[in-house]
Design an enzyme around this catalytic site. Structure first.
Site, short mmCIF file in Angstrom:
data_model
loop_
_atom_site.label_atom_id
_atom_site.label_comp_id
_atom_site.label_asym_id
_atom_site.label_seq_id
_atom_site.Cartn_x
_atom_site.Cartn_y
_atom_site.Cartn_z
N MET A 1 0.85 -1.20 0.00
CA MET A 1 0.00 0.00 0.00
C MET A 1 0.88 1.25 0.00
O MET A 1 0.42 2.35 0.33
CB MET A 1 -0.94 -0.02 1.21
N HIS B 1 9.37 -3.55 3.30
CA HIS B 1 8.93 -3.78 1.92
C HIS B 1 10.13 -4.06 1.01
O HIS B 1 10.08 -4.94 0.15
CB HIS B 1 8.23 -2.53 1.36
#
Ligand code: PAF
Length: 282
Positions: free
Chosen positions: A25, A32
């Site tokens: 997101m 990430h």
């Protein structure tokens, strides 16, 4: 546009390339990026998506204020050599008339699901759509969202999706706090207080590894440690769970999920560790 992404994937697949996929997101952090690096090491092409998925936010949750900075995210992705960035718009991914929703029974309603009704249905629905568009052979998720990996694993198995769900270790700040895009909400002393979750969970791990009698004792100590931090405004759940079913454990199994969700002020934090029980008791 989903159609362009789908065509691009098709071309790569036609050439025999493997696609690794990291759905996000955005507001990317080292957690990430560790997924992207792992995906790079295991696939020919790595696709990263950024989509703040409205389907997984409940009323009153932080959809509007969720951090967004695609420019900065692009720079970070360039540094780790991601091949394709897919940033669909809501009107293209969930257009007028969109009416399909997944329900993954049982596991979706436990732990975080008990406090965020509909959340995992929203996650599964959008992840399925993204899988159909990107067509990866492997998809990468962080262990911090352990329940999410269980729900997605269930969906992939139940629907015979030919995708390997890869769960990667939680990446932590130097004081143990699990990296999360939502950590930016923590203000002043809340940031220091937030470390209580990992400290309490680590204490539980030590107890299990030292051979404590059972999950009840661990749960009691875990909750006590969380309550000792005055800035903890709510303990949503904290305990020892079966990593497959996410149900409370009455006795240890080989692998035990120690997990918790708390609020520090208005910020919701989750964390977990998987602990192998001492060999003698298995
Ligand atoms: O973990 C996330 O960031 C989201 O839940 C995901 C998997 C990208 C689905 O919107």
């Amino acid at each position: 546009m989903p159609r362009i992404m789908q065509e691009t994937s098709k071309r790569h697949l036609y050439k025999g390339k493997t696609i690794g996929f990291v759905p996000t997101m955005g507001a990317l952090h080292s957690g990430h990026l560790s997924l992207v690096k792992r995906a790079k090491s295991e696939n020919d092409i790595v696709v990263v998506s950024i989509f703040v998925n409205p389907l997984q936010f409940g009323p009153g949750e932080d959809f509007e204020k969720y951090p967004r900075d695609v420019e900065k995210d692009m720079e970070k992705l360039r540094d780790v050599d991601a091949d394709i960035l897919f940033v669909p718009e809501n009107k293209n991914l969930c257009p007028e008339g969109f009416a399909t929703h997944f329900i993954i029974e049982g596991i979706s309603d436990r732990l975080c699901g008990a406090f965020r009704p509909g959340h995992f249905s929203g996650v599964a629905t959008v992840v399925c759509k993204l899988f159909n568009i990107v067509r990866p052979v492997r998809a990468y998720f962080g262990q911090k969202d352990f329940q999410q990996t269980v729900v997605i694993g269930r969906m992939v198995e139940d629907l015979n999706m030919d995708i390997e769900v890869v769960t990667c270790p939680t990446v932590r700040e130097s004081d143990g706090l699990a990296m999360s895009s939502r950590n930016v909400y923590l203000r002043g002393e809340e940031r220091t207080a937030a470390t209580v979750l990992y400290k309490a969970i680590s204490l539980s791990r030590e107890m299990i590894e030292a051979g404590v009698s059972g999950p009840e004792e661990v749960k009691a100590r875990l909750n006590e440690a969380l309550r000792s931090e005055r800035l903890v405004s709510e303990i949503q759940y904290a305990g020892v769970y079966d990593p497959k079913t996410l149900l409370d454990l009455n006795e240890f199994k080989r692998y035990n999920l120690v997990a918790g969700a708390i609020r520090i002020g208005g910020t919701r934090l989750i964390d977990n560790v998987l602990v192998e029980a001492v060999k003698a008791r298995q």
